[in-house]
Design a protein around this motif. Structure first.
Motif, PDB file in Angstrom:
ATOM      1  N   PHE A  88      -7.773  31.042 -31.744  1.00  0.00           N
ATOM      2  CA  PHE A  88      -6.351  31.237 -31.605  1.00  0.00           C
ATOM      3  C   PHE A  88      -5.986  30.652 -30.429  1.00  0.00           C
ATOM      4  CE2 PHE A  88      -6.691  35.026 -34.780  1.00  0.00           C
ATOM      5  CZ  PHE A  88      -6.075  34.087 -35.738  1.00  0.00           C
ATOM      6  N   TYR A  89      -6.738  30.933 -29.153  1.00  0.00           N
ATOM      7  CA  TYR A  89      -6.237  30.329 -27.896  1.00  0.00           C
ATOM      8  C   TYR A  89      -6.177  29.027 -27.786  1.00  0.00           C
ATOM      9  CZ  TYR A  89      -6.373  35.006 -25.610  1.00  0.00           C
ATOM     10  OH  TYR A  89      -6.131  36.046 -25.211  1.00  0.00           O
ATOM     11  N   ILE A  90      -7.209  28.119 -28.507  1.00  0.00           N
ATOM     12  CA  ILE A  90      -7.289  26.646 -28.567  1.00  0.00           C
ATOM     13  C   ILE A  90      -6.182  26.221 -29.406  1.00  0.00           C
ATOM     14  CG2 ILE A  90      -8.563  24.602 -29.065  1.00  0.00           C
ATOM     15  CD1 ILE A  90      -9.578  26.138 -26.678  1.00  0.00           C
ATOM     16  N   LEU A  91      -5.742  26.939 -30.418  1.00  0.00           N
ATOM     17  CA  LEU A  91      -4.930  26.289 -31.488  1.00  0.00           C
ATOM     18  C   LEU A  91      -3.495  26.643 -30.929  1.00  0.00           C
ATOM     19  CD1 LEU A  91      -3.826  25.794 -34.346  1.00  0.00           C
ATOM     20  CD2 LEU A  91      -3.678  28.470 -34.811  1.00  0.00           C
ATOM     21  N   THR A  92      -2.960  27.626 -30.289  1.00  0.00           N
ATOM     22  CA  THR A  92      -1.916  27.682 -29.323  1.00  0.00           C
ATOM     23  C   THR A  92      -1.595  26.662 -28.587  1.00  0.00           C
ATOM     24  OG1 THR A  92      -2.589  29.490 -28.002  1.00  0.00           O
ATOM     25  CG2 THR A  92      -1.586  30.094 -29.917  1.00  0.00           C
ATOM     26  N   THR A  93      -2.860  26.337 -27.948  1.00  0.00           N
ATOM     27  CA  THR A  93      -2.612  25.384 -26.781  1.00  0.00           C
ATOM     28  C   THR A  93      -2.458  24.113 -27.306  1.00  0.00           C
ATOM     29  OG1 THR A  93      -4.164  26.617 -25.129  1.00  0.00           O
ATOM     30  CG2 THR A  93      -3.910  24.361 -24.669  1.00  0.00           C
ATOM     31  N   ALA A  94      -2.979  23.676 -28.315  1.00  0.00           N
ATOM     32  CA  ALA A  94      -2.782  22.354 -29.095  1.00  0.00           C
ATOM     33  C   ALA A  94      -1.362  22.293 -29.613  1.00  0.00           C
ATOM     34  CB  ALA A  94      -3.786  22.054 -30.129  1.00  0.00           C
ATOM     35  N   VAL A  95      -0.775  23.392 -30.129  1.00  0.00           N
ATOM     36  CA  VAL A  95       0.571  23.329 -30.495  1.00  0.00           C
ATOM     37  C   VAL A  95       1.443  23.314 -29.485  1.00  0.00           C
ATOM     38  CG1 VAL A  95       2.276  24.641 -31.823  1.00  0.00           C
ATOM     39  CG2 VAL A  95       0.002  24.631 -32.591  1.00  0.00           C
ATOM     40  N   ALA A  96       1.094  23.910 -28.505  1.00  0.00           N
ATOM     41  CA  ALA A  96       1.802  23.994 -27.221  1.00  0.00           C
ATOM     42  C   ALA A  96       2.264  22.395 -26.565  1.00  0.00           C
ATOM     43  CB  ALA A  96       1.735  24.868 -26.073  1.00  0.00           C
ATOM     44  N   ILE A  97       1.015  21.712 -26.317  1.00  0.00           N
ATOM     45  CA  ILE A  97       1.305  20.522 -25.852  1.00  0.00           C
ATOM     46  C   ILE A  97       1.773  19.410 -26.785  1.00  0.00           C
ATOM     47  CG2 ILE A  97      -1.046  19.724 -26.347  1.00  0.00           C
ATOM     48  CD1 ILE A  97      -1.068  18.298 -23.642  1.00  0.00           C
ATOM     49  N   ALA A  98       1.298  19.530 -27.991  1.00  0.00           N
ATOM     50  CA  ALA A  98       1.975  18.550 -29.085  1.00  0.00           C
ATOM     51  C   ALA A  98       3.499  18.811 -29.030  1.00  0.00           C
ATOM     52  CB  ALA A  98       1.403  19.082 -30.500  1.00  0.00           C
ATOM     53  N   PHE A 298     -10.099  36.970 -20.977  1.00  0.00           N
ATOM     54  CA  PHE A 298     -10.627  35.848 -21.426  1.00  0.00           C
ATOM     55  C   PHE A 298      -9.428  34.783 -21.803  1.00  0.00           C
ATOM     56  CE2 PHE A 298     -12.266  33.327 -25.674  1.00  0.00           C
ATOM     57  CZ  PHE A 298     -13.211  32.566 -24.727  1.00  0.00           C
ATOM     58  N   GLY A 299      -8.379  35.464 -22.111  1.00  0.00           N
ATOM     59  CA  GLY A 299      -7.215  34.576 -22.261  1.00  0.00           C
ATOM     60  C   GLY A 299      -6.509  34.209 -20.852  1.00  0.00           C
ATOM     61  N   ALA A 300      -6.754  35.111 -19.756  1.00  0.00           N
ATOM     62  CA  ALA A 300      -6.308  34.744 -18.577  1.00  0.00           C
ATOM     63  C   ALA A 300      -6.993  33.597 -17.891  1.00  0.00           C
ATOM     64  CB  ALA A 300      -6.222  35.788 -17.633  1.00  0.00           C
ATOM     65  N   THR A 301      -8.280  33.350 -18.630  1.00  0.00           N
ATOM     66  CA  THR A 301      -9.248  32.270 -18.051  1.00  0.00           C
ATOM     67  C   THR A 301      -8.853  31.330 -18.561  1.00  0.00           C
ATOM     68  OG1 THR A 301     -10.848  33.942 -17.577  1.00  0.00           O
ATOM     69  CG2 THR A 301     -11.744  31.937 -17.413  1.00  0.00           C
ATOM     70  N   ILE A 302      -8.842  31.060 -20.154  1.00  0.00           N
ATOM     71  CA  ILE A 302      -8.924  29.958 -21.052  1.00  0.00           C
ATOM     72  C   ILE A 302      -7.422  29.514 -21.484  1.00  0.00           C
ATOM     73  CG2 ILE A 302     -11.284  30.010 -21.272  1.00  0.00           C
ATOM     74  CD1 ILE A 302     -10.410  30.216 -24.245  1.00  0.00           C
ATOM     75  N   ASN A 303      -6.554  30.603 -21.696  1.00  0.00           N
ATOM     76  CA  ASN A 303      -5.124  30.159 -22.437  1.00  0.00           C
ATOM     77  C   ASN A 303      -4.229  29.726 -21.459  1.00  0.00           C
ATOM     78  OD1 ASN A 303      -3.341  30.420 -24.514  1.00  0.00           O
ATOM     79  ND2 ASN A 303      -2.503  32.116 -23.682  1.00  0.00           N
ATOM     80  N   MET A 304      -3.936  28.370 -21.678  1.00  0.00           N
ATOM     81  CA  MET A 304      -3.019  27.715 -20.737  1.00  0.00           C
ATOM     82  C   MET A 304      -1.857  27.030 -21.619  1.00  0.00           C
ATOM     83  SD  MET A 304      -5.634  26.317 -17.821  1.00  0.00           S
ATOM     84  CE  MET A 304      -6.833  27.453 -17.143  1.00  0.00           C
ATOM     85  N   ASP A 305      -1.172  27.686 -22.468  1.00  0.00           N
ATOM     86  CA  ASP A 305      -0.167  27.024 -23.251  1.00  0.00           C
ATOM     87  C   ASP A 305       0.995  26.634 -22.375  1.00  0.00           C
ATOM     88  OD1 ASP A 305      -1.657  28.278 -25.273  1.00  0.00           O
ATOM     89  OD2 ASP A 305       0.051  29.589 -25.977  1.00  0.00           O
ATOM     90  N   GLY A 306       1.448  27.372 -21.305  1.00  0.00           N
ATOM     91  CA  GLY A 306       2.347  26.891 -20.469  1.00  0.00           C
ATOM     92  C   GLY A 306       1.837  25.643 -19.532  1.00  0.00           C
ATOM     93  N   THR A 307       0.560  25.692 -18.991  1.00  0.00           N
ATOM     94  CA  THR A 307       0.209  24.601 -18.267  1.00  0.00           C
ATOM     95  C   THR A 307       0.098  23.381 -19.054  1.00  0.00           C
ATOM     96  OG1 THR A 307      -0.947  26.144 -17.015  1.00  0.00           O
ATOM     97  CG2 THR A 307      -1.409  24.009 -16.692  1.00  0.00           C
ATOM     98  N   ALA A 308      -0.234  23.592 -20.139  1.00  0.00           N
ATOM     99  CA  ALA A 308      -0.477  22.540 -21.480  1.00  0.00           C
ATOM    100  C   ALA A 308       0.920  21.737 -21.592  1.00  0.00           C
ATOM    101  CB  ALA A 308      -1.222  22.935 -22.573  1.00  0.00           C
ATOM    102  N   ILE A 309       2.106  22.784 -21.712  1.00  0.00           N
ATOM    103  CA  ILE A 309       3.415  22.068 -21.848  1.00  0.00           C
ATOM    104  C   ILE A 309       3.696  21.203 -20.828  1.00  0.00           C
ATOM    105  CG2 ILE A 309       5.762  22.952 -22.023  1.00  0.00           C
ATOM    106  CD1 ILE A 309       4.785  25.265 -23.913  1.00  0.00           C
ATOM    107  N   MET A 310       3.445  21.752 -19.728  1.00  0.00           N
ATOM    108  CA  MET A 310       3.938  21.057 -18.290  1.00  0.00           C
ATOM    109  C   MET A 310       3.155  19.617 -18.391  1.00  0.00           C
ATOM    110  SD  MET A 310       2.513  19.947 -15.262  1.00  0.00           S
ATOM    111  CE  MET A 310       1.046  21.229 -14.608  1.00  0.00           C
ATOM    112  N   GLN A 311       1.985  19.628 -18.820  1.00  0.00           N
ATOM    113  CA  GLN A 311       1.112  18.230 -18.888  1.00  0.00           C
ATOM    114  C   GLN A 311       1.888  17.408 -19.801  1.00  0.00           C
ATOM    115  OE1 GLN A 311      -2.944  18.986 -19.159  1.00  0.00           O
ATOM    116  NE2 GLN A 311      -2.806  21.043 -18.418  1.00  0.00           N
ATOM    117  N   GLY A 312       2.315  17.865 -20.943  1.00  0.00           N
ATOM    118  CA  GLY A 312       2.885  17.088 -21.951  1.00  0.00           C
ATOM    119  C   GLY A 312       4.135  16.379 -21.508  1.00  0.00           C
TER     120      GLY A 312
END
Length: 445
Positions: A88-98, A298-312
Motif C-alpha cells: 500500500f505504501y509503494i502504491l500510494t507513492t507511485a500514484v502521488a508522483i504520477a 514503517f510508514g515514517a521510514t518508507i512512505n514519502m507521498d509528499g516528497t514524491a510529489i515534490m520530486q515530480g
C-alpha cells in the motif's frame, strides 16, 4: 478548548507573528529580534520540543512493536500485515508522483522563465538499495537505537517479539513488563503534548519570520502548483483510497487526524511525529496496537507521498526552465526512481533533496536547478510532511480493517475528539500504594 484547538490557535498565531516580524524587517541580521527572539527564545523552545518528541521515538517504537508482535501471536499474520503495508505504501507513492507529473506537466510551470539563483546545491550520494537492505539487520542493536535507524530498530523489535512468543509461558512476566513500559511511554507523550501549543507557536513564528517573502514572487507558479498537488493528494487521492479499501468515513478521519497534521507541519519530521501518530491511530481511531506499532514507524521510514510529489513537480519545473524535453520515457524513469528512492534513502537526513538529486542525475537535469527552489523548500517541506503522516494513518486504518484489527466503534466515536489532552494526574490509589511501599522499604532499611 481541547488540545487540538489550542495547537491550531498556537499555529495560527505563530504564522501571524512570524509574518509580521518578516514584513517589518525586525528580523534583519544581527538585530535584537533576530538574536534574542527568533534565534533565541523561539529557536530554543521549538528545538527543545522537537528533541522531546525525538527522545520518545526509539523506546516507544521498540516497546510498542514488541507488544504488537506478542499481541498478534501469529507469525503468519505478522507477515501478511507487513506485506500489505509495504504494498500500500509503494502504491500510494507511485500514484502521488504520477499525479504530480501529470498536473505540473499539464500546467506547464517554468516555461519561459529565466530565473537565476546565487544558491548552489551539491547532491549527496544516497546509499545503494543493496546497502539499505543489508543494514536493515543491525550488527549492534544498541548502536542502531542510539543512531535512530528505524528499519534496524523495527527488525530487531519484530525478531525479539517473535522470540518471546517462542519462549512461551516463561516470557509472560517480561512481556507484562514491556507492556507497562509501553504504557508509561504513552503517558510521557501526554505530558509533553501539554506543552505543544506554545512550542508550535515558537516553531511557526521562527519559520515565518525567516522566510523570504520575495522568493514567492519569483517562484509563485512552483509554490502554488506543488501546494495544490499536495492538497489534492491529501483531500482526494488518500480519502478515495481510504473509502475504497476500508469503507470508513473520510470526514471523521480528517477530523481526528488534524492534530497529527499540525505537529507534522510544525516539525517537518515524520519521525518526530511518530509518538503523536501512534497515539492518535490507536486511541482515537481504534487501530489495534499490534498493527499500528508496525505500520506507523514503517510508514515514517518508507512512505514519502509528499516528497514524491515534490520530486515530480520540481522535475517538471526545472526541465521546463532549462528547456529539457524529458518525454514519456524520462517521466516514467522519474516515477520508477522516486518509488525506489523512497525505500533506498530511508533514514537519511535531508532525504527530500537527496532523492531529488538522484532523480535529476538519472534524467540528465542540472543539479544547480535545485538551488532555485531551496529558499521555499522549508515551508513546502512542512506541508509535504503533513501529507506523509496522513498517508501513514490511512494505510494503518486500511490494513487494520482488512485484518479485523480495527475497533470501528472507537473510530466512529467523534466524542473522542475531546480526549486528546489525556489525564496527567497521578491516581490517588497508586500514590498511596507507592508511598506505603516506600515507607515499608525505608523502615526495613
Amino acid at each position: 478548548m481541547n488540545l487540538t484547538v489550542k495547537v491550531i490557535v498556537g499555529m495560527a498565531l505563530g504564522i501571524v507573528v512570524g509574518l509580521a516580524i518578516n514584513f517589518s524587517g525586525l528580523n534583519s541580521e544581527g538585530s535584537f529580534v533576530q538574536e534574542f527572539v527568533t534565534g533565541g527564545l523561539f529557536h530554543v523552545v521549538g528545538k527543545m520540543f522537537i528533541n522531546a518528541l525525538n527522545m520518545m521515538v526509539v523506546p516507544l517504537v521498540l516497546f510498542s512493536l514488541i507488544c504488537g508482535v506478542c499481541g498478534i501471536g501469529d507469525i503468519k499474520l505478522l507477515g501478511k500485515i507487513g506485506s500489505k503495508s509495504f504494498g500500500f505504501y509503494i502504491l500510494t507513492t507511485a500514484v502521488a508522483i504520477a499525479s504530480a507529473i501529470l498536473i505540473a506537466g499539464g500546467l506547464g510551470i517554468g516555461e519561459g522563465m529565466n530565473a537565476s539563483s546565487s544558491t548552489t546545491f551539491t547532491g549527496r550520494d544516497a546509499p545503494p538499495l543493496s546497502d539499505v537492505l543489508i543494514n536493515i539487520i543491525p550488527t549492534n542493536p544498541i548502536n542502531a537505537m542510539a543512531q535512530g535507524e528505524m528499519l534496524s530498530i523495527i527488525f530487531f523489535a519484530i525478531l525479539f517479539g517473535i522470540s518471546l512468543l517462542l519462549v512461551g509461558k516463561k516470557a509472560t512476566k517480561l512481556i507484562e513488563l514491556i507492556e507497562i513500559l509501553n504504557e508509561a511511554m504513552m503517558k510521557m507523550v501526554t505530558i509533553i503534548m501539554a506543552l505543544a501549543p506554545y512550542a508550535v507557536f515558537c516553531l511557526l513564528a521562527k519559520a515565518m519570520a525567516e522566510l523570504g517573502v520575495e522568493l514567492f514572487t519569483q517562484l509563485i507558479g512552483y509554490v502554488l502548483v506543488l501546494a495544490g498537488v499536495l492538497l489534492f493528494h491529501l483531500f482526494v487521492t488518500l480519502l478515495i483510497f481510504l473509502k475504497a479499501f476500508s469503507g470508513l468515513s473520510p470526514r471523521i478521519f480528517l477530523k481526528k487526524i488534524r492534530n497529527v497534521q499540525v505537529f507534522a507541519f510544525s516539525t517537518s519530521s515524520s519521525n518526530a511525529t511518530i509518538p503523536v501518530t501512534l497515539r492518535t491511530v490507536t486511541e482515537r481511531m481504534g487501530v489495534n496496537n499490534s498493527v499500528a506499532s508496525f505500520t506507523v514507524p514503517f510508514g515514517a521510514t518508507i512512505n514519502m507521498d509528499g516528497t514524491a510529489i515534490m520530486q515530480g513537480v520540481a522535475t517538471v519545473f526545472i526541465a521546463n526552465m532549462y528547456g529539457v524535453e524529458l518525454g514519456i520515457a524520462g517521466y516514467l524513469t522519474v516515477i520508477m526512481m522516486s518509488v525506489l528512492a523512497s525505500i533506498g534513502t530511508a533514514g537519511v537526513p535531508g532525504v527530500g533533496l537527496i532523492m531529488l538529486s538522484m532523480v535529476f542525475a538519472q534524467v540528465g537535469l542540472p543539479l544547480e536547478g535545485i538551488g532555485l527552489i531551496l529558499g521555499v523548500d522549508r515551508l513546502l517541506d512542512m506541508l509535504r510532511t503533513a501529507v506523509n503522516v496522513s498517508g501513514d494513518a490511512v494505510v494503518s486504518l486500511v490494513v487494520a480493517k482488512s485484518e479485523g484489527k480495527l475497533d470501528e466503534d472507537v473510530f466512529n466515536n467523534e466524542n473522542l475528539e475531546n480526549s486528546d489532552t489525556g489525564d496527567i494526574r497521578v491516581n490517588n490509589e497508586v500514590r498511596r500504594d507507592f508511598a506505603q511501599a516506600m515507607s515499608t522499604a525505608y523502615k526495613g532499611k
